[in-house]
Design a protein around this motif. Structure first.
Motif, PDB file in Angstrom:
ATOM      1  N   LEU A 140      77.381  60.377 114.698  1.00  0.00           N
ATOM      2  CA  LEU A 140      76.988  60.590 113.472  1.00  0.00           C
ATOM      3  C   LEU A 140      75.543  60.655 112.691  1.00  0.00           C
ATOM      4  O   LEU A 140      75.125  61.375 111.066  1.00  0.00           O
ATOM      5  N   ASP A 141      74.710  60.516 113.069  1.00  0.00           N
ATOM      6  CA  ASP A 141      73.497  61.028 112.974  1.00  0.00           C
ATOM      7  C   ASP A 141      73.345  63.069 113.263  1.00  0.00           C
ATOM      8  O   ASP A 141      72.462  63.102 111.855  1.00  0.00           O
ATOM      9  N   ILE A 142      73.800  62.892 113.670  1.00  0.00           N
ATOM     10  CA  ILE A 142      73.856  64.599 113.978  1.00  0.00           C
ATOM     11  C   ILE A 142      75.019  65.305 112.643  1.00  0.00           C
ATOM     12  O   ILE A 142      74.105  66.157 112.516  1.00  0.00           O
ATOM     13  N   LEU A 143      75.752  64.728 112.144  1.00  0.00           N
ATOM     14  CA  LEU A 143      77.278  65.271 111.016  1.00  0.00           C
ATOM     15  C   LEU A 143      75.856  64.410 110.652  1.00  0.00           C
ATOM     16  O   LEU A 143      76.388  65.407 109.481  1.00  0.00           O
ATOM     17  N   SER A 144      75.337  63.584 110.341  1.00  0.00           N
ATOM     18  CA  SER A 144      75.116  63.326 108.897  1.00  0.00           C
ATOM     19  C   SER A 144      73.438  64.203 108.863  1.00  0.00           C
ATOM     20  O   SER A 144      72.602  63.395 107.567  1.00  0.00           O
ATOM     21  N   LYS A 145      73.584  64.946 109.159  1.00  0.00           N
ATOM     22  CA  LYS A 145      71.600  65.653 109.314  1.00  0.00           C
ATOM     23  C   LYS A 145      70.946  64.935 109.176  1.00  0.00           C
ATOM     24  O   LYS A 145      69.799  65.081 108.742  1.00  0.00           O
ATOM     25  N   ASN A 149      70.308  58.107 110.756  1.00  0.00           N
ATOM     26  CA  ASN A 149      68.845  57.482 111.627  1.00  0.00           C
ATOM     27  C   ASN A 149      67.905  56.889 110.107  1.00  0.00           C
ATOM     28  O   ASN A 149      66.915  56.120 110.771  1.00  0.00           O
ATOM     29  N   LYS A 150      67.561  57.885 109.891  1.00  0.00           N
ATOM     30  CA  LYS A 150      66.155  57.858 108.134  1.00  0.00           C
ATOM     31  C   LYS A 150      66.615  56.058 108.129  1.00  0.00           C
ATOM     32  O   LYS A 150      65.727  55.680 107.872  1.00  0.00           O
ATOM     33  N   LEU A 151      68.708  56.319 107.262  1.00  0.00           N
ATOM     34  CA  LEU A 151      68.973  54.947 106.961  1.00  0.00           C
ATOM     35  C   LEU A 151      68.169  53.191 107.169  1.00  0.00           C
ATOM     36  O   LEU A 151      68.179  52.394 107.458  1.00  0.00           O
ATOM     37  N   LYS A 152      68.535  53.737 109.456  1.00  0.00           N
ATOM     38  CA  LYS A 152      68.169  52.526 109.852  1.00  0.00           C
ATOM     39  C   LYS A 152      67.116  52.584 109.991  1.00  0.00           C
ATOM     40  O   LYS A 152      66.985  50.999 110.900  1.00  0.00           O
ATOM     41  N   ASN A 153      66.067  53.318 110.039  1.00  0.00           N
ATOM     42  CA  ASN A 153      65.228  53.257 110.202  1.00  0.00           C
ATOM     43  C   ASN A 153      64.430  52.879 108.986  1.00  0.00           C
ATOM     44  O   ASN A 153      63.422  51.435 109.367  1.00  0.00           O
ATOM     45  N   GLU A 154      64.789  52.620 108.107  1.00  0.00           N
ATOM     46  CA  GLU A 154      64.578  52.017 106.675  1.00  0.00           C
ATOM     47  C   GLU A 154      65.079  50.436 107.195  1.00  0.00           C
ATOM     48  O   GLU A 154      64.371  49.345 106.476  1.00  0.00           O
ATOM     49  N   LYS A 155      66.369  49.617 107.177  1.00  0.00           N
ATOM     50  CA  LYS A 155      66.658  48.662 107.615  1.00  0.00           C
ATOM     51  C   LYS A 155      65.534  48.372 107.878  1.00  0.00           C
ATOM     52  O   LYS A 155      65.265  47.213 108.636  1.00  0.00           O
ATOM     53  N   ARG A 156      65.395  48.881 109.617  1.00  0.00           N
ATOM     54  CA  ARG A 156      63.935  47.587 110.936  1.00  0.00           C
ATOM     55  C   ARG A 156      62.666  47.988 109.685  1.00  0.00           C
ATOM     56  O   ARG A 156      62.779  46.612 110.431  1.00  0.00           O
ATOM     57  N   LYS A 157      62.193  48.101 109.523  1.00  0.00           N
ATOM     58  CA  LYS A 157      61.353  47.921 108.037  1.00  0.00           C
ATOM     59  C   LYS A 157      61.243  47.267 107.425  1.00  0.00           C
ATOM     60  O   LYS A 157      60.714  45.962 107.554  1.00  0.00           O
ATOM     61  N   LEU A 158      62.366  46.873 107.069  1.00  0.00           N
ATOM     62  CA  LEU A 158      62.655  45.597 106.063  1.00  0.00           C
ATOM     63  C   LEU A 158      63.255  44.093 106.773  1.00  0.00           C
ATOM     64  O   LEU A 158      62.506  43.860 106.124  1.00  0.00           O
ATOM     65  N   PHE A 159      63.613  44.551 107.642  1.00  0.00           N
ATOM     66  CA  PHE A 159      63.592  42.849 108.865  1.00  0.00           C
ATOM     67  C   PHE A 159      62.239  42.956 109.505  1.00  0.00           C
ATOM     68  O   PHE A 159      62.106  41.703 109.207  1.00  0.00           O
ATOM     69  N   LYS A 160      61.079  43.834 109.994  1.00  0.00           N
ATOM     70  CA  LYS A 160      59.906  43.653 109.640  1.00  0.00           C
ATOM     71  C   LYS A 160      59.437  42.837 108.587  1.00  0.00           C
ATOM     72  O   LYS A 160      58.533  41.982 108.576  1.00  0.00           O
ATOM     73  N   ASP A 181      73.287  49.162 104.468  1.00  0.00           N
ATOM     74  CA  ASP A 181      74.933  49.203 105.305  1.00  0.00           C
ATOM     75  C   ASP A 181      75.661  49.758 104.628  1.00  0.00           C
ATOM     76  O   ASP A 181      76.561  50.243 104.665  1.00  0.00           O
ATOM     77  N   LYS A 182      75.631  49.207 103.188  1.00  0.00           N
ATOM     78  CA  LYS A 182      77.105  50.256 102.725  1.00  0.00           C
ATOM     79  C   LYS A 182      76.946  51.615 102.620  1.00  0.00           C
ATOM     80  O   LYS A 182      77.375  52.226 102.624  1.00  0.00           O
ATOM     81  N   ASN A 183      75.593  51.905 102.518  1.00  0.00           N
ATOM     82  CA  ASN A 183      75.454  53.688 102.467  1.00  0.00           C
ATOM     83  C   ASN A 183      75.905  54.322 103.990  1.00  0.00           C
ATOM     84  O   ASN A 183      76.738  55.433 104.061  1.00  0.00           O
ATOM     85  N   ILE A 184      75.029  53.039 105.060  1.00  0.00           N
ATOM     86  CA  ILE A 184      75.769  53.504 106.231  1.00  0.00           C
ATOM     87  C   ILE A 184      77.391  53.662 106.732  1.00  0.00           C
ATOM     88  O   ILE A 184      77.974  54.372 107.326  1.00  0.00           O
ATOM     89  N   ASN A 185      77.815  52.681 106.308  1.00  0.00           N
ATOM     90  CA  ASN A 185      79.327  52.581 106.160  1.00  0.00           C
ATOM     91  C   ASN A 185      79.648  53.708 105.108  1.00  0.00           C
ATOM     92  O   ASN A 185      81.419  54.338 105.658  1.00  0.00           O
ATOM     93  N   LEU A 186      78.845  54.189 104.019  1.00  0.00           N
ATOM     94  CA  LEU A 186      79.683  55.606 103.030  1.00  0.00           C
ATOM     95  C   LEU A 186      80.202  56.474 104.524  1.00  0.00           C
ATOM     96  O   LEU A 186      80.701  57.789 104.908  1.00  0.00           O
ATOM     97  N   LEU A 187      78.691  57.009 104.844  1.00  0.00           N
ATOM     98  CA  LEU A 187      78.414  57.962 105.906  1.00  0.00           C
ATOM     99  C   LEU A 187      79.391  57.694 106.939  1.00  0.00           C
ATOM    100  O   LEU A 187      80.163  58.844 107.498  1.00  0.00           O
ATOM    101  N   LYS A 188      79.922  56.837 107.633  1.00  0.00           N
ATOM    102  CA  LYS A 188      81.157  56.917 108.927  1.00  0.00           C
ATOM    103  C   LYS A 188      82.243  56.873 107.814  1.00  0.00           C
ATOM    104  O   LYS A 188      82.864  57.734 108.874  1.00  0.00           O
ATOM    105  N   GLU A 189      82.510  56.574 106.490  1.00  0.00           N
ATOM    106  CA  GLU A 189      83.565  56.877 106.275  1.00  0.00           C
ATOM    107  C   GLU A 189      84.229  58.314 105.806  1.00  0.00           C
ATOM    108  O   GLU A 189      85.121  58.831 106.980  1.00  0.00           O
ATOM    109  N   LYS A 190      82.566  59.511 105.727  1.00  0.00           N
ATOM    110  CA  LYS A 190      82.591  60.294 105.265  1.00  0.00           C
ATOM    111  C   LYS A 190      83.298  61.553 106.526  1.00  0.00           C
ATOM    112  O   LYS A 190      84.117  62.793 106.212  1.00  0.00           O
ATOM    113  N   HIS A 191      82.218  60.685 107.775  1.00  0.00           N
ATOM    114  CA  HIS A 191      82.859  61.856 108.908  1.00  0.00           C
ATOM    115  C   HIS A 191      83.304  61.194 110.205  1.00  0.00           C
ATOM    116  O   HIS A 191      83.325  61.246 110.935  1.00  0.00           O
TER     117      HIS A 191
END
Length: 341
Positions: A140-145, A149-160, A181-191
């Motif tokens: 997913l990270d490769i396909l979304s260029k 990964n950028k969204l997941k890193n943001e999510k980790r920072k927010l959890f901290k 989470d919604k944006n990650i799911n949209l990326l999954k649907e797209k690819h």
């Protein structure tokens, strides 16, 4: 056209499981190409008659065809091909071993041990990369260029951040996490349609490296044991390594025995203190100091062994396919094999 398309599709799956790829070309064409490329072993393997399956045959015809496949001639051909495989493998593996051994001749024992441990760690890491969940994340990270990964890193920072902020600010952070989470799911649907093929492609790459690392590990295991046999034992770590890898001693039992001695000595110290035998107390304390050093040494060697055990577990886990290439290695208790003698 269909044959080529099917070849490409099937090879994605075969490579992902560490199995040799297939070709849509005829055996004759494949053999001619192999000879042109000076791949004589491959050419010899391709020098056989093709087995043609016609799915329009009746059940009786299919039964007859199966019977034909199992006849003595084909069985003899199979045995011959297996012998060729075995001879080729031994020559190839022996060559790699000799090349590596020559490079390791000028290396210290510690350098060889470090290299062996590094390979074991890499095998363990590669096996984690092959896990379905990790493959999907990477695909997913490769396909979304890089967007996933950028969204997941943001999510980790927010959890901290969530763990440190006041209660009244937590609601706002949780809303941001939901949006991510919604944006990650949209990326999954797209690819969604592209992810399965990308996962297979990635798994194939990891499996190719894993196969190479398994072969490299077997070579380094052999060199490590040979160097250890030659080494003059100077300290406890080397003594315990020798026990673990050459004498096949179970260091867990060794540690238990040392702990038992330590407990026994503690009780003796108490008894001698009561009788004011201080000289004896000092001797026991000195002995305990050596026992503790040995326990620490055993723990260090056990840690090295754990990497080895983990690597072997991963080899066994994925071994159904990738170890087909290494089925001709027959180590005995001393890691000896005919091609190395």
């Amino acid at each position: 056209m269909f044959r080529k398309s099917w070849e490409k599709h099937l090879n994605l799956y075969l490579e992902a499981e560490g199995i040799e790829k297939v070709s849509a070309d005829s055996l004759k064409k494949q053999r001619d190409t192999a000879i042109k490329n000076n791949e004589l072993y491959k050419a010899e393997k391709l020098n056989r008659e093709a087995i043609n399956f016609n799915y329009r045959h009746s059940k009786d015809d299919i039964y007859s065809l199966n019977k034909k496949i199992k006849n003595d001639k084909l069985q003899e051909d199979q045995k011959l091909r297996e012998e060729i495989d075995k001879i080729y493998f031994q020559k190839r593996f022996s060559k790699k071993y000799n090349e590596k051994k020559e490079k390791c001749d000028n290396k210290t024992f510690e350098e060889i041990l470090t290299e062996k441990e590094s390979i074991e760690k890499e095998i363990f890491k590669l096996s984690k990369n092959i896990l379905d969940k990790n493959l999907e994340t990477r695909a997913l990270d490769i396909l979304s260029k890089g967007e996933a990964n950028k969204l997941k890193n943001e999510k980790r920072k927010l959890f901290k951040e969530l763990k440190t902020v006041r209660e009244d600010k937590k609601k706002n952070i949780k809303n941001k996490i939901r949006i991510i989470d919604k944006n990650i799911n949209l990326l999954k649907e797209k690819h969604e349609k592209e992810i399965p093929d990308k996962k297979l492609e990635l798994k194939g790459k990891y499996m190719n490296v894993l196969k190479f690392k398994i072969e490299e590990k077997k070579i380094m295991d052999k060199i490590f044991v040979e160097k250890l046999k030659e080494k003059e034992i100077k300290n406890l770590d080397e003594k315990n390594l020798y026990k673990a890898y050459i004498e096949r001693t179970d260091l867990r039992e060794e540690k238990f025995n040392e702990m038992t001695k330590l407990e026994k000595n503690k009780n003796e110290i108490k008894e001698n203190l009561k009788s004011r035998n201080y000289k004896k107390v000092n001797n026991i304390k000195s002995e305990n100091s050596n026992i503790r050093k040995n326990i620490a040494s055993i723990n260090r060697v056990r840690k090295k062994q754990i990497n080895d055990v983990k690597a072997q577990e991963q080899i066994q886990k994925h071994g159904e396919f990738i170890l087909l290439d290494y089925k001709y290695i027959n180590f005995d208790e001393e890691y000896e094999v005919g091609l190395w003698r």
